[in-house]
Design an enzyme around this catalytic site. Sequence first.
Site, short mmCIF file in Angstrom:
data_model
loop_
_atom_site.label_atom_id
_atom_site.label_comp_id
_atom_site.label_asym_id
_atom_site.label_seq_id
_atom_site.Cartn_x
_atom_site.Cartn_y
_atom_site.Cartn_z
N LYS A 199 -27.52 -17.01 -20.38
CA LYS A 199 -28.24 -17.15 -19.11
C LYS A 199 -29.16 -18.37 -19.15
O LYS A 199 -29.18 -19.18 -18.21
CB LYS A 199 -29.09 -15.89 -18.82
CG LYS A 199 -29.79 -15.95 -17.48
CD LYS A 199 -30.83 -14.86 -17.30
CE LYS A 199 -32.13 -15.23 -17.93
NZ LYS A 199 -33.25 -14.34 -17.60
N ASN A 216 -37.74 -10.92 -19.20
CA ASN A 216 -38.44 -9.65 -19.02
C ASN A 216 -39.73 -9.76 -18.23
O ASN A 216 -40.68 -9.00 -18.47
CB ASN A 216 -38.74 -8.99 -20.38
CG ASN A 216 -37.48 -8.66 -21.14
OD1 ASN A 216 -37.06 -9.41 -22.00
ND2 ASN A 216 -36.86 -7.55 -20.78
N HIS A 259 -30.26 -8.61 -12.55
CA HIS A 259 -29.89 -8.20 -11.19
C HIS A 259 -28.41 -8.49 -10.92
O HIS A 259 -27.69 -7.64 -10.37
CB HIS A 259 -30.74 -8.93 -10.15
CG HIS A 259 -32.20 -8.60 -10.24
ND1 HIS A 259 -32.71 -7.36 -9.92
CD2 HIS A 259 -33.27 -9.34 -10.62
CE1 HIS A 259 -34.01 -7.35 -10.09
NE2 HIS A 259 -34.37 -8.54 -10.52
#
Length: 231
Positions: A130, A42, A150
């Site tokens: 991730k 974030n 993204h």
Amino acid sequence: MDELTARAQTIYHRLLQTFGFPEWRKALSPVDELVSTILSQNTNDRNRDVAFDRLKAAFPTWEDVRDADPDDVIESIRPAGLANQKGPRIQTVLKEISAERGNLDLSFLLDMTVDEARSWLLHFNGVGPKTAAIVLQFSLDKPDFPVDTHIYRVSGRLGLRPETMTVEQAHPHLASLFDPSTYGPAHLNLIRLGREICHARRPNCDNCPLNDICPSSLTRSPGSTPDHLTL
Ligand code: SF4
């Protein structure tokens, strides 16, 4: 080769033509990469790096971070945002690794298969697919495909995955579409596409190198189909 794999390959080569071959920043040790990736959640790369450098400057070793007063860790990583969550998360992971391994050396992961190393990383709280994939791909040089916000967005728009697929499901799915030897540049150039062109709110389809093959392109007239012959 099925249509989806062919689409992924076309996208990969188009992005190479547009952006060139991307370079990952200097490779970090596995623990450094793990902490850096937790800090990156974030926030942008610059804030992540500022927080990471401050943490390293404040504490000479990861053992020092692990054993530090939580408030001191939180203070040092404040530029990354969500410091009250990220600080305890980092210290918990470091404590859990130490408890399990007796130290903070993750080089033993080099002797594991990709699946084994991923499973080991994923069993820690705060380490998702991730983060595990970034440590594997960019620190341990083991092929894995990290899916950030993204890549999740642009892969949906580009028709590389079903719209309803979760980000967890997207990791193995997208990994299956790209050649493992291309995971690094594919990951980095898809992120760049998302940051510079395929913005979340207003994608710049007019200037997108993929607008003739993208099912979500705003440049085509309604009802027309993308040019699959160019795949
Ligand atoms: S054509 Fe538009 S929606 Fe499709 S990838 Fe490019 S910017 Fe995104």
